[in-house]
Structure formats: structure tokens, C-alpha cells
Design an enzyme around this catalytic site. Structure first.
Site, PDB file in Angstrom:
ATOM      1  CB  ALA A 244      -2.986   2.238   1.679  1.00  0.00           C
ATOM      2  CE  LYS A 245      -4.366   9.213   3.282  1.00  0.00           C
ATOM      3  NZ  LYS A 245      -3.018   9.572   3.721  1.00  0.00           N
TER       4      LYS A 245
END
Ligand code: GLU
Length: 309
Positions: A244-245
């Protein structure tokens, strides 16, 4: 459907990002794989922006810039789902005319609280609104409840064939076709779009595998061809969760800010696929053999190097 999806020379593959933010290395790797599968089988390659929800202004343009910077190309025009609403409406009308839809007034909470249908898969819609009388529907409409539109499925499971994973049997339930706010649901839009564009090969992350039986079943109800599927492993972070970011420098732009180049990022992705010496999509294409793809997810270590998990 071609007998051998890997040697077909017609049709299209595609990448269909949701423009909710920049693509991370996992998304870029999936895009690269979709491109490789398509180009290595003589297919065209299409790009579709899935902007029916979760849209961040400017994100789609940035995603396309990043994909192009990596050296991927696609056949114009880029499609935008938000510009194709009449197509989805038409498909819903077709299903409704065939008696295959019904209005659902349930809230998310009610669905969670309801006991799952006795024979349905865990978490599937329990069918609360399936057999409401016209009077009961009227009452709910009068109470101002926004109605979603659901498919009246005539089975609980459907089997699809995946090029990498083989046969996959999974749940089919009364899935939502149109949400309460009037937006066509992803499962409907994806089926309509792929068929309409002549896409006969769908390569995407294996997080979408569980949705695939629903989509293939829906395609058959709409008398549309079912594409060939190849679900590819995701990239995981160092704790084994889906990348994920928040995991750090995971987008192309993050990596460039750290002094890397699109070419070095492409090389990193190629290495993760087992092709250590390729640093352009073209070089990778020459060596690409789908049957040799790693079947396991890959982990991004804290230093940002892709290593086998
Ligand atoms: N838009 C979806 C996503 O970004 C992909 C849908 C698909 O490939 O079918 O997760």
C-alpha cells in the site's frame, strides 16, 4: 474463446486502473504483466480508466503518464467508464427485461446482520428483498429508501478457467448491478466494457479472482463471451500484507524522487518476474514466458528492493 489463450493472435488485453491515486509498484507490475501477456500473444492492448467511484482529480492522467514513462504503450483511445453510462444502462435493461433483476432496499448493516442464505457462500447476500411483494416494495420506496438493483442469480457457484491457476470455482450471489445512488456496479461495468471492446484476455491482480465467477456468470447472462483470465500474484510489504502507499517509496514518482529512473524501476519489476537483465518492456517481451512466472507473491523489503518472499 481461443483454444490456446497464449497463442491467440486476435483480440485485446487491457489494464483497467481505478484513479484513486498514483499506481504503486504492485499495480505497475500487474500493468506490465497485462501488457506482456497481450503483446506476446499478438493482441492489442487497451487502457480503461475505471472512474465510476474512488476518483481523485488528476490521478488518471498521472497513472497514464507513469505507465507511458515505464515504456508501456496501448491502442487509443483510452476509455473512461464515466463516459459509458448508457452502455451499462442498456445491459441493466436487458437483464431486467429477462426478469433477472430486483430492487434491494437493504442497508449494508442489515445485510451484515442477516443470517447468510442457507446454501449461499459465506457473506453472500441473504436474499432479503428477492421475493418482496409489489406492495412491500411500494412501502419501502415510500419510506424513501434508495434501492440498489440486484441480479436474480439462479445458482450459487460458477467455474472459470485461469491460465495460471487452472479451474476456479467460486460463489455467485445476487450481486449488485446498480448501487443505491444510481452508479453502475464494478462487476457489471467490467463485464460490459471488456466484451464491448473485444477484450478476450483479462490479466489482473489475484485479489480479483473471487469476483471472477460472478463476472463470467454475468457475461453468460448477457450473452457476451467470457474472456480468458490470468490472475497474477500481488506484491506484498515486509509484513506480508498487500503493498500500500503507506509502505514508503512505492510509486514511480517516489522512486524517481530517490534518484531512480523509470528504466531502473522497470528493471526492478522485470527482476521480480525472473528476468534480471531486461530494462525495457521490449527486451522483456523477447524473453517473456507466462509459464515461467513466479506463482508466489513478492515482498518489497524495507530498503525498497524486491525480493522473493
Ligand atoms: N479497476 C480495478 C482495480 O484497479 C481493476 C479491475 C479489473 O482489472 O478488472 O483494482
Amino acid at each position: 474463446m481461443p483454444a490456446d489463450p497464449l497463442t491467440a493472435t486476435t483480440g485485446y488485453g487491457r489494464f483497467a486502473p481505478s484513479p484513486s491515486g498514483d499506481l504503486h509498484l504492485g499495480n505497475l507490475r500487474t500493468a506490465l504483466l497485462a501488457w506482456l501477456f497481450a503483446r506476446s500473444t499478438g493482441r492489442g492492448f487497451l487502457m480503461r480508466v475505471e472512474d465510476l467511484d474512488r476518483v481523485r482529480p488528476g490521478a488518471a492522467e498521472r497513472q497514464l503518464e507513469d505507465l507511458a514513462a515505464l515504456g508501456l504503450d496501448w491502442d487509443p483511445p483510452v476509455e473512461w467508464q464515466s463516459r459509458r453510462l448508457p452502455l451499462y444502462r442498456h445491459a441493466i435493461e436487458e437483464l431486467t427485461a429477462a426478469g433477472l433483476t430486483y430492487e434491494c432496499f437493504c442497508t449494508r448493516k442489515e445485510i451484515q446482520q442477516a443470517v447468510t442464505a442457507p446454501h449461499g457462500p459465506l457473506g453472500s447476500y441473504p436474499g432479503t428483498c428477492r421475493d418482496l411483494t409489489e406492495q412491500e416494495r411500494d412501502q419501502r420506496r415510500a419510506a424513501g429508501r434508495p434501492a440498489a438493483l440486484r441480479l436474480r442469480a439462479d445458482r450459487g457457484e460458477f467455474t472459470v478457467t485461469d491460465v495460471l491457476l487452472g479451474e476456479y470455482r467460486g460463489p455467485v450471489d445476487d450481486l449488485v448491478l446498480r448501487r443505491g445512488d444510481g452508479t453502475p456496479a464494478y462487476n457489471l461495468a467490467v463485464v460490459v466494457d471488456d466484451a464491448e471492446a473485444g477484450i478476450d484476455q483479462v490479466v489482473r491482480g489475484d485479489d480479483l479472482l473471487p469476483s471472477t465467477p460472478r463476472q463470467a456468470y454475468l457475461a453468460t447472462l448477457l450473452h457476451l463471451p467470457v474472456p480468458q483470465y490470468a490472475h497474477v500474484p500481488l506484491v506484498l510489504n515486509s509484513t506480508g500484507a498487500r503493498l500500500a502507499k503507506r509502505d514508503g517509496a512505492v510509486t514511480l514518482r517516489d522512486r524517481i524522487a530517490l534518484g531512480e529512473t523509470p528504466r531502473s524501476v522497470l528493471k526492478l519489476l522485470a527482476a521480480s518476474l525472473g528476468y534480471g537483465d531486461a530494462d525495457t518492456p521490449g527486451a522483456l517481451l523477447e524473453q517473456f514466458r507466462p509459464e515461467n512466472l513466479p506463482r508466489e507473491p513478492w515482498s518489497l523489503d524495507p530498503n525498497g528492493l524486491l525480493q522473493p518472499s
